[in-house]
Design a protein around this motif. Structure first.
Motif, PDB file in Angstrom:
ATOM      1  N   MET A  45       0.838  -1.191   0.000  1.00  9.27           N
ATOM      2  CA  MET A  45       0.000   0.000   0.000  1.00  9.27           C
ATOM      3  C   MET A  45       0.876   1.246   0.000  1.00  9.27           C
ATOM      4  SD  MET A  45      -2.851   1.528   2.610  1.00  9.27           S
ATOM      5  CE  MET A  45      -4.135   0.366   2.209  1.00  9.27           C
ATOM      6  N   LEU A  46       0.545   2.139  -0.893  1.00  4.37           N
ATOM      7  CA  LEU A  46       1.184   3.452  -0.938  1.00  4.37           C
ATOM      8  C   LEU A  46       0.143   4.471  -0.509  1.00  4.37           C
ATOM      9  CD1 LEU A  46       2.753   3.075  -4.493  1.00  4.37           C
ATOM     10  CD2 LEU A  46       3.870   2.665  -2.311  1.00  4.37           C
ATOM     11  N   LYS A  47       0.547   5.438   0.307  1.00  5.03           N
ATOM     12  CA  LYS A  47      -0.375   6.472   0.784  1.00  5.03           C
ATOM     13  C   LYS A  47       0.122   7.831   0.311  1.00  5.03           C
ATOM     14  CE  LYS A  47      -1.766   3.941   4.912  1.00  5.03           C
ATOM     15  NZ  LYS A  47      -1.895   4.006   6.368  1.00  5.03           N
ATOM     16  N   PHE A  48      -0.719   8.501  -0.441  1.00  2.23           N
ATOM     17  CA  PHE A  48      -0.404   9.825  -0.977  1.00  2.23           C
ATOM     18  C   PHE A  48      -1.296  10.875  -0.317  1.00  2.23           C
ATOM     19  CE2 PHE A  48       0.606   6.852  -4.348  1.00  2.23           C
ATOM     20  CZ  PHE A  48       1.720   7.370  -4.977  1.00  2.23           C
ATOM     21  N   SER A  49      -0.784  12.078  -0.161  1.00  2.00           N
ATOM     22  CA  SER A  49      -1.582  13.260   0.174  1.00  2.00           C
ATOM     23  C   SER A  49      -1.501  14.169  -1.041  1.00  2.00           C
ATOM     24  CB  SER A  49      -1.022  14.000   1.392  1.00  2.00           C
ATOM     25  OG  SER A  49      -1.207  13.239   2.547  1.00  2.00           O
ATOM     26  N   ILE A  50      -2.657  14.624  -1.511  1.00  2.00           N
ATOM     27  CA  ILE A  50      -2.680  15.450  -2.719  1.00  2.00           C
ATOM     28  C   ILE A  50      -3.742  16.530  -2.580  1.00  2.00           C
ATOM     29  CG2 ILE A  50      -4.242  13.844  -3.893  1.00  2.00           C
ATOM     30  CD1 ILE A  50      -2.811  14.559  -6.540  1.00  2.00           C
ATOM     31  N   ASP A  51      -3.421  17.720  -3.035  1.00  2.00           N
ATOM     32  CA  ASP A  51      -4.380  18.823  -3.084  1.00  2.00           C
ATOM     33  C   ASP A  51      -4.974  18.862  -4.482  1.00  2.00           C
ATOM     34  OD1 ASP A  51      -3.891  19.746  -0.449  1.00  2.00           O
ATOM     35  OD2 ASP A  51      -2.110  20.820  -1.144  1.00  2.00           O
ATOM     36  N   GLU A  52      -6.288  18.689  -4.562  1.00  2.00           N
ATOM     37  CA  GLU A  52      -6.974  18.696  -5.851  1.00  2.00           C
ATOM     38  C   GLU A  52      -8.362  19.299  -5.697  1.00  2.00           C
ATOM     39  OE1 GLU A  52      -6.647  18.593  -8.915  1.00  2.00           O
ATOM     40  OE2 GLU A  52      -4.607  17.840  -8.982  1.00  2.00           O
ATOM     41  N   THR A  53      -9.000  19.540  -6.830  1.00  2.00           N
ATOM     42  CA  THR A  53     -10.331  20.167  -6.827  1.00  2.00           C
ATOM     43  C   THR A  53     -11.433  19.195  -6.413  1.00  2.00           C
ATOM     44  OG1 THR A  53     -10.495  19.703  -9.195  1.00  2.00           O
ATOM     45  CG2 THR A  53      -9.736  21.897  -8.552  1.00  2.00           C
ATOM     46  N   ASP A  54     -11.268  17.904  -6.726  1.00  2.00           N
ATOM     47  CA  ASP A  54     -12.285  16.911  -6.357  1.00  2.00           C
ATOM     48  C   ASP A  54     -11.653  15.521  -6.283  1.00  2.00           C
ATOM     49  OD1 ASP A  54     -12.367  15.693  -9.076  1.00  2.00           O
ATOM     50  OD2 ASP A  54     -13.272  17.612  -9.625  1.00  2.00           O
ATOM     51  N   LYS A  55     -12.435  14.572  -5.755  1.00  2.00           N
ATOM     52  CA  LYS A  55     -11.934  13.204  -5.551  1.00  2.00           C
ATOM     53  C   LYS A  55     -11.554  12.523  -6.861  1.00  2.00           C
ATOM     54  CE  LYS A  55     -14.124  11.898  -1.220  1.00  2.00           C
ATOM     55  NZ  LYS A  55     -14.985  10.913  -0.558  1.00  2.00           N
ATOM     56  N   GLU A  56     -12.377  12.724  -7.901  1.00  2.00           N
ATOM     57  CA  GLU A  56     -12.123  12.074  -9.178  1.00  2.00           C
ATOM     58  C   GLU A  56     -10.796  12.527  -9.784  1.00  2.00           C
ATOM     59  OE1 GLU A  56     -15.073  13.586  -8.397  1.00  2.00           O
ATOM     60  OE2 GLU A  56     -16.155  11.731  -8.003  1.00  2.00           O
ATOM     61  N   THR A  57     -10.514  13.825  -9.684  1.00  2.00           N
ATOM     62  CA  THR A  57      -9.258  14.344 -10.214  1.00  2.00           C
ATOM     63  C   THR A  57      -8.080  13.826  -9.397  1.00  2.00           C
ATOM     64  OG1 THR A  57     -10.410  16.333 -10.969  1.00  2.00           O
ATOM     65  CG2 THR A  57      -8.012  16.441 -10.855  1.00  2.00           C
ATOM     66  N   ALA A  58      -8.244  13.769  -8.074  1.00  2.00           N
ATOM     67  CA  ALA A  58      -7.180  13.236  -7.207  1.00  2.00           C
ATOM     68  C   ALA A  58      -6.874  11.790  -7.584  1.00  2.00           C
ATOM     69  CB  ALA A  58      -7.600  13.335  -5.746  1.00  2.00           C
ATOM     70  N   GLN A  59      -7.915  10.989  -7.770  1.00  2.00           N
ATOM     71  CA  GLN A  59      -7.727   9.586  -8.137  1.00  2.00           C
ATOM     72  C   GLN A  59      -7.040   9.470  -9.496  1.00  2.00           C
ATOM     73  OE1 GLN A  59     -11.344   7.308  -8.658  1.00  2.00           O
ATOM     74  NE2 GLN A  59     -10.267   5.411  -8.174  1.00  2.00           N
ATOM     75  N   SER A  60      -7.467  10.264 -10.439  1.00  2.00           N
ATOM     76  CA  SER A  60      -6.904  10.236 -11.782  1.00  2.00           C
ATOM     77  C   SER A  60      -5.423  10.625 -11.785  1.00  2.00           C
ATOM     78  CB  SER A  60      -7.697  11.182 -12.689  1.00  2.00           C
ATOM     79  OG  SER A  60      -7.116  11.268 -13.954  1.00  2.00           O
ATOM     80  N   LYS A  61      -5.074  11.662 -11.033  1.00  2.00           N
ATOM     81  CA  LYS A  61      -3.674  12.115 -10.971  1.00  2.00           C
ATOM     82  C   LYS A  61      -2.775  11.054 -10.344  1.00  2.00           C
ATOM     83  CE  LYS A  61      -3.972  16.271 -12.672  1.00  2.00           C
ATOM     84  NZ  LYS A  61      -3.498  17.589 -12.442  1.00  2.00           N
ATOM     85  N   ILE A  62      -3.245  10.420  -9.271  1.00  2.00           N
ATOM     86  CA  ILE A  62      -2.435   9.389  -8.609  1.00  2.00           C
ATOM     87  C   ILE A  62      -2.283   8.177  -9.517  1.00  2.00           C
ATOM     88  CG2 ILE A  62      -2.302   7.807  -6.652  1.00  2.00           C
ATOM     89  CD1 ILE A  62      -1.605  10.776  -6.009  1.00  2.00           C
ATOM     90  N   LYS A  63      -3.323   7.798 -10.221  1.00  2.00           N
ATOM     91  CA  LYS A  63      -3.236   6.682 -11.183  1.00  2.00           C
ATOM     92  C   LYS A  63      -2.204   7.009 -12.259  1.00  2.00           C
ATOM     93  CE  LYS A  63      -5.162   3.096 -13.636  1.00  2.00           C
ATOM     94  NZ  LYS A  63      -4.011   2.605 -14.351  1.00  2.00           N
ATOM     95  N   GLU A  64      -2.233   8.238 -12.735  1.00  2.00           N
ATOM     96  CA  GLU A  64      -1.273   8.686 -13.747  1.00  2.00           C
ATOM     97  C   GLU A  64       0.167   8.598 -13.222  1.00  2.00           C
ATOM     98  OE1 GLU A  64      -0.328  13.036 -15.489  1.00  2.00           O
ATOM     99  OE2 GLU A  64      -2.407  12.383 -15.787  1.00  2.00           O
ATOM    100  N   ILE A  65       0.368   9.018 -11.984  1.00  2.00           N
ATOM    101  CA  ILE A  65       1.700   8.949 -11.358  1.00  2.00           C
ATOM    102  C   ILE A  65       2.170   7.495 -11.258  1.00  2.00           C
ATOM    103  CG2 ILE A  65       2.935   9.266  -9.172  1.00  2.00           C
ATOM    104  CD1 ILE A  65       1.229  11.865  -8.838  1.00  2.00           C
ATOM    105  N   CYS A  66       1.283   6.623 -10.789  1.00  2.00           N
ATOM    106  CA  CYS A  66       1.647   5.205 -10.644  1.00  2.00           C
ATOM    107  C   CYS A  66       1.994   4.579 -11.989  1.00  2.00           C
ATOM    108  CB  CYS A  66       0.505   4.439  -9.978  1.00  2.00           C
ATOM    109  SG  CYS A  66       0.284   4.834  -8.239  1.00  2.00           S
ATOM    110  N   ASP A  67       1.222   4.925 -13.024  1.00  2.00           N
ATOM    111  CA  ASP A  67       1.503   4.396 -14.359  1.00  2.00           C
ATOM    112  C   ASP A  67       2.823   4.952 -14.896  1.00  2.00           C
ATOM    113  OD1 ASP A  67      -0.869   2.995 -14.300  1.00  2.00           O
ATOM    114  OD2 ASP A  67      -1.969   4.423 -15.547  1.00  2.00           O
ATOM    115  N   GLU A  68       3.035   6.254 -14.704  1.00  2.00           N
ATOM    116  CA  GLU A  68       4.240   6.908 -15.204  1.00  2.00           C
ATOM    117  C   GLU A  68       5.506   6.345 -14.564  1.00  2.00           C
ATOM    118  OE1 GLU A  68       6.122  11.300 -14.505  1.00  2.00           O
ATOM    119  OE2 GLU A  68       4.010  11.220 -15.084  1.00  2.00           O
TER     120      GLU A  68
END
Length: 86
Positions: A45-68
């Protein structure tokens, strides 16, 4: 912006060997304790803290980071991403 906690859980797909889980299970069996346990699967398990406009964007950004960063192998891993309000 809202701060979110994002938990990324990475585990092996069904049918993929989990040597760590098997080792833990064998240790319990050898000790003769907890005989009612028949399987143990491990995960990372990886735990991230992220500032975003909404939950969907936060999830999308973290998925992008993990893929990248190739944090997991999509051929053998299942990834679950959970987003929580802080």
């Amino acid at each position: 912006m809202t701060n979110y906690q994002v938990h990324v859980t990475i585990e092996n797909k069904p049918g993929i060997s989990d040597p760590e889980g098997k080792t833990i299970l064998n240790d319990l069996v050898m000790k003769g304790t907890h005989k009612n346990i028949s399987q143990i699967k491990t995960a990372k398990m990886l735990k991230f803290s992220i500032d975003e406009t909404d939950k969907e964007t936060a999830q999308s950004k973290i998925k992008e980071i993990c893929d990248e960063l190739r944090i997991y192998n999509p051929m053998v891993s299942v990834v679950k991403i959970d987003v929580f309000d802080v």
